[in-house]
Scaffold this motif. Structure first.
Motif, PDB file in Angstrom:
ATOM      1  N   PRO A 134     -30.042  12.370 -26.979  1.00 40.64           N
ATOM      2  CA  PRO A 134     -28.605  12.387 -26.699  1.00 40.64           C
ATOM      3  C   PRO A 134     -28.087  13.811 -26.640  1.00 40.64           C
ATOM      4  O   PRO A 134     -28.507  14.674 -27.403  1.00 40.64           O
ATOM      5  CB  PRO A 134     -28.006  11.606 -27.896  1.00 40.64           C
ATOM      6  CG  PRO A 134     -29.032  11.699 -28.973  1.00 40.64           C
ATOM      7  CD  PRO A 134     -30.358  11.743 -28.280  1.00 40.64           C
ATOM      8  N   GLU A 135     -27.196  14.050 -25.688  1.00 45.00           N
ATOM      9  CA  GLU A 135     -26.634  15.385 -25.504  1.00 45.00           C
ATOM     10  C   GLU A 135     -25.699  15.714 -26.646  1.00 45.00           C
ATOM     11  O   GLU A 135     -24.767  14.977 -26.961  1.00 45.00           O
ATOM     12  CB  GLU A 135     -25.881  15.428 -24.169  1.00 45.00           C
ATOM     13  CG  GLU A 135     -25.408  16.821 -23.826  1.00 45.00           C
ATOM     14  CD  GLU A 135     -24.781  16.860 -22.448  1.00 45.00           C
ATOM     15  OE1 GLU A 135     -24.255  17.930 -22.066  1.00 45.00           O
ATOM     16  OE2 GLU A 135     -24.818  15.816 -21.764  1.00 45.00           O
ATOM     17  N   ARG A 136     -25.962  16.833 -27.279  1.00 45.92           N
ATOM     18  CA  ARG A 136     -25.163  17.233 -28.427  1.00 45.92           C
ATOM     19  C   ARG A 136     -23.948  18.011 -27.956  1.00 45.92           C
ATOM     20  O   ARG A 136     -23.995  18.726 -26.951  1.00 45.92           O
ATOM     21  CB  ARG A 136     -26.018  18.095 -29.368  1.00 45.92           C
ATOM     22  CG  ARG A 136     -27.274  17.378 -29.845  1.00 45.92           C
ATOM     23  CD  ARG A 136     -28.040  18.224 -30.813  1.00 45.92           C
ATOM     24  NE  ARG A 136     -27.302  18.422 -32.038  1.00 45.92           N
ATOM     25  CZ  ARG A 136     -27.751  19.153 -33.067  1.00 45.92           C
ATOM     26  NH1 ARG A 136     -28.916  19.752 -32.988  1.00 45.92           N
ATOM     27  NH2 ARG A 136     -27.024  19.285 -34.157  1.00 45.92           N
ATOM     28  N   PRO A 137     -22.839  17.880 -28.673  1.00 40.81           N
ATOM     29  CA  PRO A 137     -21.635  18.572 -28.243  1.00 40.81           C
ATOM     30  C   PRO A 137     -21.780  20.080 -28.348  1.00 40.81           C
ATOM     31  O   PRO A 137     -22.486  20.596 -29.212  1.00 40.81           O
ATOM     32  CB  PRO A 137     -20.566  18.037 -29.203  1.00 40.81           C
ATOM     33  CG  PRO A 137     -21.315  17.556 -30.392  1.00 40.81           C
ATOM     34  CD  PRO A 137     -22.628  17.061 -29.870  1.00 40.81           C
ATOM     35  N   THR A 138     -21.134  20.792 -27.466  1.00 40.28           N
ATOM     36  CA  THR A 138     -21.164  22.240 -27.493  1.00 40.28           C
ATOM     37  C   THR A 138     -20.317  22.764 -28.645  1.00 40.28           C
ATOM     38  O   THR A 138     -19.589  22.015 -29.321  1.00 40.28           O
ATOM     39  CB  THR A 138     -20.647  22.784 -26.159  1.00 40.28           C
ATOM     40  OG1 THR A 138     -19.277  22.380 -26.002  1.00 40.28           O
ATOM     41  CG2 THR A 138     -21.474  22.251 -24.993  1.00 40.28           C
ATOM     42  N   SER A 139     -20.434  24.078 -28.864  1.00 39.72           N
ATOM     43  CA  SER A 139     -19.682  24.681 -29.966  1.00 39.72           C
ATOM     44  C   SER A 139     -18.177  24.569 -29.730  1.00 39.72           C
ATOM     45  O   SER A 139     -17.403  24.401 -30.676  1.00 39.72           O
ATOM     46  CB  SER A 139     -20.085  26.154 -30.103  1.00 39.72           C
ATOM     47  OG  SER A 139     -19.861  26.846 -28.883  1.00 39.72           O
ATOM     48  N   ARG A 157     -17.547  15.561 -19.486  1.00 39.45           N
ATOM     49  CA  ARG A 157     -16.402  16.322 -19.005  1.00 39.45           C
ATOM     50  C   ARG A 157     -16.676  17.808 -19.128  1.00 39.45           C
ATOM     51  O   ARG A 157     -17.529  18.221 -19.924  1.00 39.45           O
ATOM     52  CB  ARG A 157     -15.141  15.976 -19.818  1.00 39.45           C
ATOM     53  CG  ARG A 157     -14.701  14.532 -19.720  1.00 39.45           C
ATOM     54  CD  ARG A 157     -13.567  14.277 -20.695  1.00 39.45           C
ATOM     55  NE  ARG A 157     -12.946  12.972 -20.506  1.00 39.45           N
ATOM     56  CZ  ARG A 157     -11.961  12.506 -21.269  1.00 39.45           C
ATOM     57  NH1 ARG A 157     -11.483  13.245 -22.252  1.00 39.45           N
ATOM     58  NH2 ARG A 157     -11.440  11.313 -21.038  1.00 39.45           N
ATOM     59  N   PRO A 158     -15.953  18.627 -18.380  1.00 43.13           N
ATOM     60  CA  PRO A 158     -16.025  20.072 -18.619  1.00 43.13           C
ATOM     61  C   PRO A 158     -15.524  20.415 -20.014  1.00 43.13           C
ATOM     62  O   PRO A 158     -14.657  19.731 -20.571  1.00 43.13           O
ATOM     63  CB  PRO A 158     -15.109  20.652 -17.530  1.00 43.13           C
ATOM     64  CG  PRO A 158     -15.009  19.595 -16.488  1.00 43.13           C
ATOM     65  CD  PRO A 158     -15.135  18.281 -17.209  1.00 43.13           C
ATOM     66  N   SER A 159     -16.080  21.471 -20.581  1.00 40.83           N
ATOM     67  CA  SER A 159     -15.717  21.830 -21.959  1.00 40.83           C
ATOM     68  C   SER A 159     -14.235  22.149 -22.083  1.00 40.83           C
ATOM     69  O   SER A 159     -13.575  21.765 -23.060  1.00 40.83           O
ATOM     70  CB  SER A 159     -16.561  23.030 -22.419  1.00 40.83           C
ATOM     71  OG  SER A 159     -17.930  22.701 -22.428  1.00 40.83           O
TER      72      SER A 159
END
Length: 310
Positions: A11-16, A76-78
């Motif tokens: 699973p893709e982890r959320p960015t900072s 979505r875009p960050s």
């Protein structure tokens, strides 16, 4: 020999940036809860039970919206995920203030509820506008469109703030006429900026290809001709139209369309042996194929129904 099963995708982890937005949401939730508890002890006792119930509903709704945004963030875009979370934090703070603000009339509670819904609608419309507007601005990027995009987004945000202020504090604010003149002026400028980008795209942006996606079965190596589509027998090639495209109408009717060039053609409705010769290299790409894949991006036509025997 069967191919081994692919490894399960992680699973893709959320960015900072998204992590920071989630922590801001958690902090806002705790701060709003503390403010509500403090108002319970220092505020007026009139309607305290109803306000406490509304505060709980507000906190639960904010938690659900934050969880939903966290799940949608990888798609979505960050910057949009952060903006959406900031919008929900703003709505949480405005909602808490509107709930615990002293009432000046008996129907203030119902009026505040309607106004809060309008504020939610304004914030979500601003987010939707920014998302669609930035997508449109990316189709044709020039210094002019970049400046228009930045100014328009700023005007839309300012317009939203100018509309939220009177809705949130209408009982305590007596705004002058100049304020509403300024609101109308900002609305006109924001509308003009919003219309400029689509007009520029219509005039100068390259249009998307209408050919569509070529199916995997129709993909060939570079430098090789595409397979020419055939009738349902998989052998007889379709006639060639004057523009060099296959005669898809003949696929359905069994007869060539007006102006089509017949190359190795045998009608489906007459019992005759099909001719398996390839199309002329001048009229169309060379070689017939057994499959019903598309040609140059055109989707393959559906199979014909079974013809009754004559």
């Amino acid at each position: 020999m069967t191919a081994p099963a692919p490894y399960p995708q992680q699973p893709e982890r959320p960015t900072s940036l998204i992590r920071a937005a989630i922590w801001v949401a958690i902090g806002a939730l705790i701060a709003a809860a503390i403010v509500c508890v403090v108002w319970i002890f220092v505020g007026a006792s009139n309607g305290i039970i109803g306000k406490a119930f509304l505060s709980i509903l507000l906190l639960v709704a904010f938690s659900g919206a934050a969880i939903l945004d966290a799940h949608l963030a990888p798609r979505r875009p960050s910057w949009f995920a952060l903006s959406s979370m900031a919008g929900w934090v703003l709505l949480l703070l405005i909602g808490a203030v509107m709930i615990w603000m002293p009432e000046r009339s008996y129907f203030s509670g119902f009026g505040r509820f309607i106004q809060f819904l309008l504020i939610v609608l304004i914030v979500q419309l601003v987010l939707l506008h920014v998302r669609l507007f930035t997508k449109a601005a990316q189709r044709y990027v020039t210094p002019f469109t970049q400046v228009v995009t930045i100014i328009t987004i700023a005007l839309v945000v300012v317009l939203a703030a100018l509309l939220i202020v009177p809705l949130a504090g209408w009982e305590y604010l007596d705004l002058p006429e100049l304020y509403w003149r300024f609101v109308v002026a900002v609305a006109i400028l924001a509308a003009v900026g919003t219309m400029l980008i689509p007009l520029v795209n219509v005039l100068f942006a390259p249009r998307a290809s209408r050919a569509g996606i070529v199916p995997a079965s129709a993909q060939v190596a570079p430098g090789q001709p595409l397979p020419w589509p055939t009738f349902v027998d998989g052998v007889t090639p379709l006639p060639v139209m004057p523009d060099g495209s296959p005669d898809w109408g003949a696929y359905y009717t069994g007869y060539p369309s007006p102006g089509a060039v017949v190359v190795g053609y045998a009608p489906l409705h007459e019992p005759s042996a099909p001719v398996s010769g390839p199309p002329s290299p001048v009229a169309a790409p060379a070689h017939a194929a057994g499959g019903r894949s598309g040609y140059e991006g055109f989707p393959p036509p559906p199979p014909l129904p079974t013809q009754p025997p004559r």
